[in-house]
Design a protein around this motif. Structure first.
Motif, PDB file in Angstrom:
ATOM      1  N   VAL A  54       0.887  -1.103  -0.099  1.00 20.59           N
ATOM      2  CA  VAL A  54       0.005   0.072   0.131  1.00 20.59           C
ATOM      3  C   VAL A  54       1.030   1.139  -0.244  1.00 20.59           C
ATOM      4  CG1 VAL A  54      -1.712   1.193   1.246  1.00 20.59           C
ATOM      5  CG2 VAL A  54      -1.823  -1.031   1.330  1.00 20.59           C
ATOM      6  N   VAL A  55       0.749   2.008  -0.935  1.00 20.46           N
ATOM      7  CA  VAL A  55       1.302   3.307  -1.134  1.00 20.46           C
ATOM      8  C   VAL A  55       0.571   4.384   0.023  1.00 20.46           C
ATOM      9  CG1 VAL A  55       1.811   5.570  -2.238  1.00 20.46           C
ATOM     10  CG2 VAL A  55       2.086   3.271  -3.364  1.00 20.46           C
ATOM     11  N   CYS A  56       1.587   4.766   1.059  1.00 18.00           N
ATOM     12  CA  CYS A  56       0.930   5.401   2.032  1.00 18.00           C
ATOM     13  C   CYS A  56       1.721   6.611   2.497  1.00 18.00           C
ATOM     14  CB  CYS A  56       0.696   4.479   3.327  1.00 18.00           C
ATOM     15  SG  CYS A  56       0.000   5.579   4.960  1.00 18.00           S
ATOM     16  N   ASP A  57       1.250   7.844   2.562  1.00 19.02           N
ATOM     17  CA  ASP A  57       1.908   8.844   3.112  1.00 19.02           C
ATOM     18  C   ASP A  57       1.442   9.179   4.600  1.00 19.02           C
ATOM     19  OD1 ASP A  57       2.782  11.764   4.038  1.00 19.02           O
ATOM     20  OD2 ASP A  57       1.619  12.806   2.445  1.00 19.02           O
ATOM     21  N   ILE A  58       2.017   9.016   5.367  1.00 21.26           N
ATOM     22  CA  ILE A  58       1.836   8.873   6.915  1.00 21.26           C
ATOM     23  C   ILE A  58       1.343  10.173   7.613  1.00 21.26           C
ATOM     24  CG2 ILE A  58       2.873   6.717   7.458  1.00 21.26           C
ATOM     25  CD1 ILE A  58       5.164   8.490   8.804  1.00 21.26           C
ATOM     26  N   THR A  59       1.743  11.221   6.806  1.00 17.45           N
ATOM     27  CA  THR A  59       1.525  12.433   7.363  1.00 17.45           C
ATOM     28  C   THR A  59       0.065  13.012   6.958  1.00 17.45           C
ATOM     29  OG1 THR A  59       2.330  13.741   5.242  1.00 17.45           O
ATOM     30  CG2 THR A  59       4.095  13.486   7.099  1.00 17.45           C
ATOM     31  N   SER A  60      -0.616  12.080   6.009  1.00 20.57           N
ATOM     32  CA  SER A  60      -1.873  12.202   5.818  1.00 20.57           C
ATOM     33  C   SER A  60      -2.782  11.302   6.408  1.00 20.57           C
ATOM     34  CB  SER A  60      -2.159  12.095   4.111  1.00 20.57           C
ATOM     35  OG  SER A  60      -3.745  11.944   3.810  1.00 20.57           O
ATOM     36  N   ARG A  61      -3.743  11.852   7.461  1.00 25.37           N
ATOM     37  CA  ARG A  61      -4.590  10.861   8.170  1.00 25.37           C
ATOM     38  C   ARG A  61      -5.427  10.035   7.321  1.00 25.37           C
ATOM     39  NH1 ARG A  61      -7.013   9.914  13.282  1.00 25.37           N
ATOM     40  NH2 ARG A  61      -8.134   8.020  13.144  1.00 25.37           N
ATOM     41  N   ASP A  62      -5.903  10.803   6.232  1.00 22.75           N
ATOM     42  CA  ASP A  62      -6.787   9.908   5.224  1.00 22.75           C
ATOM     43  C   ASP A  62      -6.083   8.606   4.621  1.00 22.75           C
ATOM     44  OD1 ASP A  62      -8.937  11.701   5.575  1.00 22.75           O
ATOM     45  OD2 ASP A  62      -8.564  12.808   3.921  1.00 22.75           O
ATOM     46  N   SER A  63      -4.632   9.141   4.314  1.00 21.88           N
ATOM     47  CA  SER A  63      -3.890   7.898   3.816  1.00 21.88           C
ATOM     48  C   SER A  63      -3.583   6.930   4.562  1.00 21.88           C
ATOM     49  CB  SER A  63      -2.404   8.586   3.177  1.00 21.88           C
ATOM     50  OG  SER A  63      -1.818   7.683   2.502  1.00 21.88           O
ATOM     51  N   VAL A  64      -3.373   7.212   6.058  1.00 18.42           N
ATOM     52  CA  VAL A  64      -3.171   6.145   7.070  1.00 18.42           C
ATOM     53  C   VAL A  64      -4.487   5.410   7.252  1.00 18.42           C
ATOM     54  CG1 VAL A  64      -2.801   5.912   9.450  1.00 18.42           C
ATOM     55  CG2 VAL A  64      -1.468   7.618   8.115  1.00 18.42           C
ATOM     56  N   ASP A  65      -5.615   5.915   7.470  1.00 13.77           N
ATOM     57  CA  ASP A  65      -6.917   5.261   7.434  1.00 13.77           C
ATOM     58  C   ASP A  65      -7.186   4.366   6.308  1.00 13.77           C
ATOM     59  OD1 ASP A  65      -7.416   6.724   9.704  1.00 13.77           O
ATOM     60  OD2 ASP A  65      -8.789   8.166   8.789  1.00 13.77           O
ATOM     61  N   ALA A  66      -6.639   4.709   5.235  1.00 15.40           N
ATOM     62  CA  ALA A  66      -6.810   3.657   3.944  1.00 15.40           C
ATOM     63  C   ALA A  66      -6.028   2.735   4.019  1.00 15.40           C
ATOM     64  CB  ALA A  66      -6.434   4.497   2.700  1.00 15.40           C
ATOM     65  N   LEU A  67      -4.850   2.732   4.923  1.00 16.39           N
ATOM     66  CA  LEU A  67      -3.882   1.763   5.112  1.00 16.39           C
ATOM     67  C   LEU A  67      -4.332   0.750   6.109  1.00 16.39           C
ATOM     68  CD1 LEU A  67      -1.112   0.143   5.061  1.00 16.39           C
ATOM     69  CD2 LEU A  67      -0.319   2.015   6.745  1.00 16.39           C
ATOM     70  N   ILE A  68      -4.768   1.450   6.985  1.00 20.60           N
ATOM     71  CA  ILE A  68      -5.615   0.473   8.081  1.00 20.60           C
ATOM     72  C   ILE A  68      -6.706  -0.176   7.664  1.00 20.60           C
ATOM     73  CG2 ILE A  68      -6.972   0.747  10.278  1.00 20.60           C
ATOM     74  CD1 ILE A  68      -3.961   1.119  10.610  1.00 20.60           C
ATOM     75  N   ALA A  69      -7.653   0.282   6.745  1.00 18.09           N
ATOM     76  CA  ALA A  69      -8.556  -0.292   6.208  1.00 18.09           C
ATOM     77  C   ALA A  69      -8.038  -1.497   5.378  1.00 18.09           C
ATOM     78  CB  ALA A  69      -9.517   0.577   5.297  1.00 18.09           C
ATOM     79  N   THR A  70      -6.989  -1.275   4.718  1.00 16.59           N
ATOM     80  CA  THR A  70      -6.641  -2.505   3.722  1.00 16.59           C
ATOM     81  C   THR A  70      -6.286  -3.702   4.600  1.00 16.59           C
ATOM     82  OG1 THR A  70      -5.789  -0.769   2.053  1.00 16.59           O
ATOM     83  CG2 THR A  70      -4.973  -3.155   2.085  1.00 16.59           C
ATOM     84  N   GLY A  71      -5.485  -3.303   5.692  1.00 20.84           N
ATOM     85  CA  GLY A  71      -5.020  -4.375   6.810  1.00 20.84           C
ATOM     86  C   GLY A  71      -6.281  -4.971   7.253  1.00 20.84           C
ATOM     87  N   ASN A  72      -7.464  -4.631   7.420  1.00 18.48           N
ATOM     88  CA  ASN A  72      -8.587  -5.153   8.183  1.00 18.48           C
ATOM     89  C   ASN A  72      -9.243  -5.871   6.828  1.00 18.48           C
ATOM     90  OD1 ASN A  72      -9.117  -4.686  10.645  1.00 18.48           O
ATOM     91  ND2 ASN A  72      -9.716  -2.518  10.284  1.00 18.48           N
ATOM     92  N   ALA A  73      -9.048  -5.492   5.609  1.00 15.15           N
ATOM     93  CA  ALA A  73      -9.737  -6.126   4.597  1.00 15.15           C
ATOM     94  C   ALA A  73      -9.050  -7.384   4.315  1.00 15.15           C
ATOM     95  CB  ALA A  73      -9.848  -5.316   3.463  1.00 15.15           C
TER      96      ALA A  73
END
Length: 278
Positions: A54-73
């Motif tokens: 997952v490409v993720c910019d940790i300085t963006s909360r939206d990007s981090v939320d998308a990462l967590i969602a992928t982990g859950n999925a």
């Protein structure tokens, strides 16, 4: 199958940790570079590890939320190892503070929202976070991270941009890593309320791309004070990160673990002053 997320998982300590956790987890590795991620996933899959990038910019909360969602999925998300970060030679003071400190808040807060019994967050700090005496750490600024995120970000940026310009990046790194240690401790009760854990791990000088980049300006000099006169191997700190993230140390939370080859044990105040002076 249980899933673990590793930020900064495309190389160095992060990739080494993914290899260990991948023995009994599906792993989701995050980085800002798609090319690095593609290469890392290919390596992991060739070793029989169930890996997703997952490409993720940790300085963006939206990007981090998308990462967590992928982990859950991907499966039952059980752990987050937050290894993403930058060192003094990789950017200016504002960038370093934003990635290392603001990024950590984003990852930890997003993880807390999905945390449950047995969940663990492991934040990668640094021996640099132990180099500034507590009396000189901006405690009031740190505390704002718990109550007023915007004020915290603004005040932290002002703090790290004080003093001589040539020293700001190094100071920003030490301050941001001090924050990671402080914040991991401060968030322990919130995770404990969910029967989850959070710890930080502080590496010393390691043989990674980042460690070698900083060799001439600091990481190499630390070896003068270390009990073990060598750079650590990524696999050595990865074993600690993976252990902290596992089910085994179920009573370990709210603390920092130094993995520094005995550097802090041999670093006197005189040595710290000498390091600061370069």
């Amino acid at each position: 199958m249980q899933t673990a997320i590793i930020t900064g998982g495309a190389g160095g300590m992060g990739l080494a940790t993914a290899r260990i956790l991948g023995r009994d987890h599906a792993v989701v590795i995050a980085d800002v570079s798609q090319d690095r991620l593609d290469s890392a996933v290919e390596e992991l899959r060739s070793e029989g590890i169930d890996a997703t990038a997952v490409v993720c910019d940790i300085t963006s909360r939206d990007s981090v939320d998308a990462l967590i969602a992928t982990g859950n999925a991907t499966g039952e998300l059980r752990a987050v190892v937050h290894a993403a970060g930058v060192s003094p030679l990789m950017g200016d003071a504002s960038m370093i503070a934003r990635i290392n400190a603001i990024g950590t808040v984003n990852v930890v807060e997003a993880a807390l929202e999905v945390a449950g019994e047995g969940f663990a967050v492991v934040n990668v700090a640094s021996i640099a976070g132990h180099m500034t005496p507590k009396a000189l750490q901006p405690a009031r600024t740190f505390r704002l991270a718990l109550t007023d995120f915007d004020a915290f970000a603004e005040r932290l940026d002002r703090r790290v941009n004080r003093g001589p310009r040539k020293m700001r990046s190094g100071q920003a790194y030490s301050t941001s890593k001090s924050f990671v240690i402080w914040y991991s401790r401060a968030m322990a009760a919130a995770f404990g309320a969910k029967r989850a854990r959070i710890v930080s791990v502080s590496p010393g000088s390691f043989d990674t791309a980042m460690g070698r980049l900083e060799e001439a300006s600091g990481s190499g000099k630390l070896l003068d004070y270390a009990a073990l006169k060598r750079f650590g191997r990524p696999e050595e700190v990865a074993e600690v990160l993976a252990f902290c993230a596992s089910d085994g140390p179920g009573y370990l939370t709210g603390t920092d673990i130094l993995v520094d080859g005995g550097t802090k044990a041999g670093l006197t105040l005189k040595g710290m002053i000498a390091m600061a002076r370069g």
